[in-house]
Structures are given as structure tokens and as C-alpha cells.
Design a protein around this motif. Structure first.
Motif, mmCIF file in Angstrom:
data_model
loop_
_atom_site.group_PDB
_atom_site.id
_atom_site.type_symbol
_atom_site.label_atom_id
_atom_site.label_comp_id
_atom_site.label_asym_id
_atom_site.label_seq_id
_atom_site.Cartn_x
_atom_site.Cartn_y
_atom_site.Cartn_z
ATOM 1 N N THR A 1 -2.420 31.465 -18.412
ATOM 2 C CA THR A 1 -1.349 31.899 -19.305
ATOM 3 C C THR A 1 -0.004 31.457 -18.738
ATOM 4 N N TYR A 2 0.779 30.767 -19.580
ATOM 5 C CA TYR A 2 2.138 30.360 -19.225
ATOM 6 C C TYR A 2 3.125 31.424 -19.699
ATOM 7 N N PHE A 3 4.114 31.706 -18.854
ATOM 8 C CA PHE A 3 5.120 32.716 -19.178
ATOM 9 C C PHE A 3 6.526 32.141 -19.065
ATOM 10 N N ALA A 4 7.392 32.616 -19.945
ATOM 11 C CA ALA A 4 8.833 32.422 -19.805
ATOM 12 C C ALA A 4 9.388 33.800 -19.477
ATOM 13 N N GLY A 5 9.608 34.046 -18.191
ATOM 14 C CA GLY A 5 9.908 35.407 -17.771
ATOM 15 C C GLY A 5 8.686 36.275 -17.962
ATOM 16 N N ARG A 6 8.788 37.311 -18.777
ATOM 17 C CA ARG A 6 7.635 38.166 -19.074
ATOM 18 C C ARG A 6 7.011 37.842 -20.431
ATOM 19 N N ARG A 7 7.544 36.839 -21.092
ATOM 20 C CA ARG A 7 7.060 36.482 -22.428
ATOM 21 C C ARG A 7 5.981 35.401 -22.320
ATOM 22 N N ALA A 8 4.775 35.703 -22.800
ATOM 23 C CA ALA A 8 3.690 34.722 -22.787
ATOM 24 C C ALA A 8 3.899 33.710 -23.916
ATOM 25 N N VAL A 9 3.839 32.429 -23.581
ATOM 26 C CA VAL A 9 4.065 31.396 -24.595
ATOM 27 C C VAL A 9 2.816 30.561 -24.867
ATOM 28 N N GLU A 10 1.817 30.662 -23.996
ATOM 29 C CA GLU A 10 0.543 29.966 -24.238
ATOM 30 C C GLU A 10 -0.513 30.586 -23.350
ATOM 31 N N THR A 11 -1.706 30.748 -23.883
ATOM 32 C CA THR A 11 -2.843 31.160 -23.071
ATOM 33 C C THR A 11 -4.016 30.268 -23.424
ATOM 34 N N ALA A 12 -4.899 30.044 -22.455
ATOM 35 C CA ALA A 12 -6.000 29.100 -22.678
ATOM 36 C C ALA A 12 -7.218 29.507 -21.868
ATOM 37 N N ASP A 13 -8.390 29.153 -22.372
ATOM 38 C CA ASP A 13 -9.646 29.259 -21.639
ATOM 39 C C ASP A 13 -10.111 27.850 -21.315
ATOM 40 N N VAL A 14 -10.240 27.538 -20.030
ATOM 41 C CA VAL A 14 -10.740 26.248 -19.576
ATOM 42 C C VAL A 14 -12.158 26.474 -19.075
ATOM 43 N N VAL A 15 -13.129 25.760 -19.644
ATOM 44 C CA VAL A 15 -14.551 25.997 -19.368
ATOM 45 C C VAL A 15 -15.141 24.752 -18.709
ATOM 46 N N ILE A 16 -15.802 24.957 -17.549
ATOM 47 C CA ILE A 16 -16.300 23.850 -16.737
ATOM 48 C C ILE A 16 -17.733 24.140 -16.300
ATOM 49 N N PRO A 17 -18.666 23.177 -16.394
ATOM 50 C CA PRO A 17 -20.045 23.408 -15.930
ATOM 51 C C PRO A 17 -20.070 23.651 -14.425
ATOM 52 N N ALA A 18 -20.571 24.808 -14.004
ATOM 53 C CA ALA A 18 -20.544 25.172 -12.592
ATOM 54 C C ALA A 18 -21.529 24.373 -11.754
ATOM 55 N N ASP A 19 -22.580 23.827 -12.376
ATOM 56 C CA ASP A 19 -23.567 23.102 -11.592
ATOM 57 C C ASP A 19 -23.163 21.656 -11.330
ATOM 58 N N ARG A 20 -22.140 21.174 -12.032
ATOM 59 C CA ARG A 20 -21.746 19.771 -11.874
ATOM 60 C C ARG A 20 -20.336 19.574 -11.354
ATOM 61 N N PHE A 21 -19.541 20.629 -11.348
ATOM 62 C CA PHE A 21 -18.143 20.479 -10.955
ATOM 63 C C PHE A 21 -17.699 21.632 -10.072
ATOM 64 N N ARG A 22 -16.727 21.348 -9.241
ATOM 65 C CA ARG A 22 -16.048 22.356 -8.420
ATOM 66 C C ARG A 22 -14.559 22.301 -8.738
ATOM 67 N N VAL A 23 -13.948 23.464 -8.810
ATOM 68 C CA VAL A 23 -12.510 23.523 -9.067
ATOM 69 C C VAL A 23 -11.780 23.560 -7.740
ATOM 70 N N THR A 24 -10.887 22.606 -7.524
ATOM 71 C CA THR A 24 -10.151 22.488 -6.275
ATOM 72 C C THR A 24 -8.684 22.794 -6.512
ATOM 73 N N TYR A 25 -8.132 23.742 -5.751
ATOM 74 C CA TYR A 25 -6.719 24.098 -5.859
ATOM 75 C C TYR A 25 -5.943 23.519 -4.688
ATOM 76 N N HIS A 26 -4.823 22.880 -4.986
ATOM 77 C CA HIS A 26 -3.912 22.368 -3.956
ATOM 78 C C HIS A 26 -2.537 22.931 -4.251
ATOM 79 N N LEU A 27 -2.125 23.917 -3.469
ATOM 80 C CA LEU A 27 -0.900 24.639 -3.749
ATOM 81 C C LEU A 27 0.057 24.533 -2.555
ATOM 82 N N PRO A 28 1.334 24.346 -2.816
ATOM 83 C CA PRO A 28 2.303 24.259 -1.718
ATOM 84 C C PRO A 28 2.521 25.622 -1.088
ATOM 85 N N VAL A 29 2.830 25.616 0.203
ATOM 86 C CA VAL A 29 3.167 26.840 0.921
ATOM 87 C C VAL A 29 4.676 26.893 1.050
ATOM 88 N N LYS A 30 5.277 27.988 0.566
ATOM 89 C CA LYS A 30 6.728 28.107 0.622
ATOM 90 C C LYS A 30 7.118 29.234 1.579
#
Length: 250
Positions: A221-250
Motif C-alpha cells: 500500500t502506497y501512502f501520501a501521509g496517512r492517505r492511502a492512494v494505491e493498494t495491491a496484491d502481488v502473487v508469486i509461486p513459492a516453489d519457483r521464486f524467492r523474494v529478495t529485499y535490498h533496503l538501505p540502512v539510514k
């Protein structure tokens, strides 16, 4: 049953599973018949049947109509990258990831208006039955179905604007952040919740899998402040794919 002791059908399934993992039962090899399992392990027909059901539920074997049960080929899982928002060429995050020439990604999309269900209304922080724009996506990498995504945007935000249709107009195909900025809505935070569930028949058919196999589901869900402007369900086959997160450390 004493602690640590397994039911007979799990012991049989475990032995067959190990043979599959070790390569003694190679991909596309026919699994021993129910009668053969009964004789080899000295168990009943019921135990042999339940052991085969376990292997099918685990995705290790598959039934072929009129032919029997065969060992499935287990492909090495591929990565689906998720990263902190980047403003690169005004593309959406998925398009940024697919822009790499090594990926060869394609997608198709379809948008239509509908009334928000109670669940979607809660995520968008709007009243149930308010109008939203729903867009369904099918993404492919090198021709193989990779993920499904369904997004909802409240028409109270985008209605009667140039960005009402995510894939059409002057900003068609651009990311949510850029599209919202064009109508003076500043997106400043996003929430992703990752879970898993059995795949619905329609989902697994589109993704080239087997009904009931596990899917990874990312609720974003994307927010502008506290206002939600878009929400989505992303669906991925668990047996064929892995979700990898790369996030900066601040």
C-alpha cells in the motif's frame, strides 16, 4: 503413539522423498505404484495411498491422467527483487527491475472500475462500495509467468484526472509515485506485508503451477501521509521464486 514416532505413511513418504532428493528417483521417473509401495514397505493400501498424497501435496510428484504418478522436476528458485523506491526513468519498480536486458521481462494489464470490497476499502481507508480502479497484471520473465498483481486506486483520488488509468494516458506505465505527483499528491511511504497461502485454481493456471501449491502474497500500500492512494496484491509461486529485499540502512 510415543513421542517422536511417525505414522507409517509419513515414514514411507519420508523414504520416497529422500530418494527423490538424492536423485535415485530422477525427474520424470514414474513413482512406484501403490501396489509396489505396499509390497516394498510392508504397509496397507491406505498407508501407501496416503504416502503418495503427501508427496503430491509437497509438489514432489504429479499425477498424469491415465499414466500414473511421476517425479516433478525441481528447478532452482529464481529471485524476484524488491527494493527501496528508486526514481529511475519514471518507471514503476517492476519495470525498473525488468529493464535489465538480461531479464527480458514483459507484462500485460487490464483495468476496470468496480466498487471496493470491505477488505479493499479497509486497506485504502475509504468507505465500502466507493468506486476504485482495479488493474490486473500478469508479468513474465523470459516468457515464463513470474507474478500476478492486482492493484486498486480510489477514484476519489485519480478520477477525472490524466492518471485515472494506470496503463494509459500521458503517464501510462509509470510508477505510482510519478503518477500521483502529476496530480499534486506526494507519496512518501509504502507498507509491504508478506504472507503465504494455497494458490487458487485461476491463479496457479495463469502462473503455470498446480492448484493448491503455496503462493507468496505481498500486500503493498502506497501512502501520501496517512492517505492511502494505491493498494495491491502481488502473487508469486513459492516453489519457483524467492523474494529478495535490498533496503538501505539510514
Amino acid at each position: 503413539m510415543p513421542f517422536g514416532e511417525q505414522p507409517a505413511y509419513l515414514r514411507v513418504a519420508g523414504d520416497l522423498r529422500q530418494k527423490i532428493v538424492d536423485g535415485k528417483l530422477a525427474p520424470h521417473t514414474r513413482l512406484p505404484s501403490q501396489a509396489r509401495i505396499r509390497e516394498q514397505y510392508g504397509v496397507s493400501d491406505t498407508v501407501a495411498l496416503e504416502a503418495r498424497k503427501v508427496l503430491m501435496a509437497e509438489g514432489l510428484v504429479e499425477g498424469r491422467s491415465g499414466s500414473g504418478t511421476y517425479v516433478r522436476e525441481q528447478l532452482a528458485p529464481r529471485r524476484v527483487a524488491r527494493a527501496a523506491y528508486r526514481s529511475v526513468g519514471d518507471a514503476s519498480p517492476f519495470r525498473q527491475e525488468q529493464a535489465d536486458e538480461r531479464v527480458k521481462g514483459t507484462w500485460e494489464a487490464q483495468s476496470e472500475q468496480e466498487e471496493a470490497t470491505p477488505a479493499i476499502a479497509a486497506r485504502l481507508r475509504i468507505e465500502p462500495d466507493e468506486r476504485v480502479m482495479r488493474t490486473r497484471y500478469l508479468f513474465r520473465s523470459e516468457g515464463e509467468p513470474t507474478m500476478l498483481s492486482t492493484s486498486w486506486e480510489p477514484l476519489s483520488v485519480t478520477g477525472r484526472t490524466p492518471v485515472m488509468l494506470p496503463e494509459e494516458g500521458p503517464l501510462g506505465g509509470h510508477g505510482v509515485v510519478e503518477r500521483m505527483a502529476a496530480i499534486d499528491v506526494v507519496v512518501d511511504n509504502v507498507v509491504e506485508e508478506v504472507g503465504a497461502r494455497p494458490g487458487l485454481a485461476e491463479e496457479t493456471m495463469a502462473l503455470g503451477g498446480v492448484p493448491g501449491h503455496a503462493l507468496l502474497v505481498i500486500q503493498r500500500t502506497y501512502f501520501a501521509g496517512r492517505r492511502a492512494v494505491e493498494t495491491a496484491d502481488v502473487v508469486i509461486p513459492a516453489d519457483r521464486f524467492r523474494v529478495t529485499y535490498h533496503l538501505p540502512v539510514k
